[in-house]
Write an enzyme that holds these catalytic residues in place. Sequence first.
Site, PDB file in Angstrom:
ATOM      1  N   GLU A 191      45.516  40.644  48.206  1.00 62.88           N
ATOM      2  CA  GLU A 191      46.210  41.429  47.166  1.00 62.88           C
ATOM      3  C   GLU A 191      46.080  42.922  47.411  1.00 62.88           C
ATOM      4  O   GLU A 191      45.153  43.571  46.885  1.00 62.88           O
ATOM      5  CB  GLU A 191      45.629  41.106  45.776  1.00 62.88           C
ATOM      6  CG  GLU A 191      45.945  39.709  45.296  1.00 62.88           C
ATOM      7  CD  GLU A 191      45.499  39.461  43.855  1.00 62.88           C
ATOM      8  OE1 GLU A 191      44.846  40.348  43.260  1.00 62.88           O
ATOM      9  OE2 GLU A 191      45.802  38.389  43.341  1.00 62.88           O
ATOM     10  N   GLU A 222      47.735  31.976  45.287  1.00 67.42           N
ATOM     11  CA  GLU A 222      46.703  32.057  44.238  1.00 67.42           C
ATOM     12  C   GLU A 222      47.371  32.166  42.880  1.00 67.42           C
ATOM     13  O   GLU A 222      48.325  32.934  42.710  1.00 67.42           O
ATOM     14  CB  GLU A 222      45.809  33.287  44.467  1.00 67.42           C
ATOM     15  CG  GLU A 222      44.651  33.367  43.486  1.00 67.42           C
ATOM     16  CD  GLU A 222      43.862  34.670  43.645  1.00 67.42           C
ATOM     17  OE1 GLU A 222      43.340  34.940  44.750  1.00 67.42           O
ATOM     18  OE2 GLU A 222      43.779  35.407  42.646  1.00 67.42           O
TER      19      GLU A 222
HETATM   20  C1  IDC Z   1      37.858  37.352  40.479  1.00 70.39           C
HETATM   21  C2  IDC Z   1      36.816  36.314  40.195  1.00 70.39           C
HETATM   22  C3  IDC Z   1      35.629  36.948  39.541  1.00 70.39           C
HETATM   23  C4  IDC Z   1      35.128  38.096  40.414  1.00 70.39           C
HETATM   24  C5  IDC Z   1      36.276  39.076  40.678  1.00 70.39           C
HETATM   25  C6  IDC Z   1      35.887  40.202  41.623  1.00 70.39           C
HETATM   26  O1  IDC Z   1      37.384  35.296  39.386  1.00 70.39           O
HETATM   27  O2  IDC Z   1      34.594  35.990  39.351  1.00 70.39           O
HETATM   28  O3  IDC Z   1      34.082  38.770  39.741  1.00 70.39           O
HETATM   29  O4  IDC Z   1      37.344  38.390  41.283  1.00 70.39           O
HETATM   30  O5  IDC Z   1      35.572  39.733  42.871  1.00 70.39           O
HETATM   31  C7  IDC Z   1      42.747  38.070  41.650  1.00 70.39           C
HETATM   32  C8  IDC Z   1      41.913  38.080  42.861  1.00 70.39           C
HETATM   33  C9  IDC Z   1      40.657  37.268  42.695  1.00 70.39           C
HETATM   34  C10 IDC Z   1      40.095  37.465  41.293  1.00 70.39           C
HETATM   35  C11 IDC Z   1      41.093  36.884  40.290  1.00 70.39           C
HETATM   36  C12 IDC Z   1      40.639  36.937  38.843  1.00 70.39           C
HETATM   37  O6  IDC Z   1      42.614  37.659  44.018  1.00 70.39           O
HETATM   38  O7  IDC Z   1      39.741  37.672  43.647  1.00 70.39           O
HETATM   39  O8  IDC Z   1      38.889  36.751  41.204  1.00 70.39           O
HETATM   40  N1  IDC Z   1      42.358  37.588  40.455  1.00 70.39           N
HETATM   41  O9  IDC Z   1      40.433  38.272  38.458  1.00 70.39           O
HETATM   42  N2  IDC Z   1      43.964  38.564  41.517  1.00 70.39           N
HETATM   43  C13 IDC Z   1      44.352  38.444  40.238  1.00 70.39           C
HETATM   44  C14 IDC Z   1      43.342  37.816  39.534  1.00 70.39           C
END
Ligand code: IDC
Length: 334
Positions: free
Chosen positions: A172, A259
Amino acid sequence: MNKLIRFFSILLLSLFLLGGLYPGFSSLASESETFAHPRPSVNGKLSVIGTKLVDKDGKAVMLRGLSTHGLSWFPGFVNEGFFRQLSSDWDCDLIRLAMYSAEYVKNPSENLTLLQKGIDYAVANDMYVIVDWHILEDYNPNMHKNEAAEFFSFISTQYRDCPNIIYEICNEPNGSTSWSDICDYANEIIPVIRKNSPDSVILVGTPFYSQKLLEAADRPLAYDNIMYVLHFYVSTHRKELQDVLTEALNRDLPVFVSECGISEASGSGYADFDSAAVWFRLLEDKGISFAVWNLSNKAETSALFTTYYDPSRTITDGDLTSVGLWVRELIKKT
Ligand code: IDC
């Protein structure tokens, strides 16, 4: 009365004949069959034709799978028994291995060993597997471009002829990263992969957390077998982003949802199952492959497992969160 019966019989017969003669009618009815669960042992190496992901025989396929959380934080989930259950008991045909690039660069060799275990278990259990270079806090993929090149060179050499692997080169991009920055990066990384693996499918993230698909539609990359990434979180994103997906497809952009989460964009908060139903209906209608975030027992809404679950154990219903139960049903029923 008789006339009425005759009228409806003729009407039904005409519709039946029309369905057979006019391909548009019958293909509408059979679209979900076309996208039945593909497996590497049967469907082989995938490629991209037009907007469709297709199998070795050119038949359109739709992958339905799950994404790990950051591998470095949840190494216990990379175990063969766990992968076997997802493949055989959940009918999961795709697993995405999320390698956070910011974590990877701290300890490449340990992280590579973990990732390779994940790939090997996915292959042993006949699943397609996405190798995800998970940029996030490092918002511009050019920040760790050299490490990414080494990483993809290594993996594509190790798994040269492996039909299971799909490469995802930048999860992303966000912040100030433009589509043009992403193109610069992709134009360096794609040839690195192509050198060893000339025609694997490669997924390319789009600006603003992989939501700005239309910027890619304006200026797609000049390679074959590329798909562009859309990510959504059902409790934050709804019609506006669904319309972006539809427009991108109408503009002939091949899209892969590598995702998506049943939560707010934070990964936590409220789980809007009604919005989820709308999103996954749309993906089924369009035949868009997806991987749901996330295979972990972290205390957050998008996690499929409760905090009590130990991934070395056989999964029981009690180990699943409400999101986990819903997602297992989603994947199994189709
Ligand atoms: C989130 C995880 C969370 C972690 C955070 C930072 O769920 O536990 O603390 O990342 O690393 C994304 C990202 C994905 C995110 C997820 C939810 O690709 O890494 O995971 N998210 O925030 N994009 C949109 C949402």
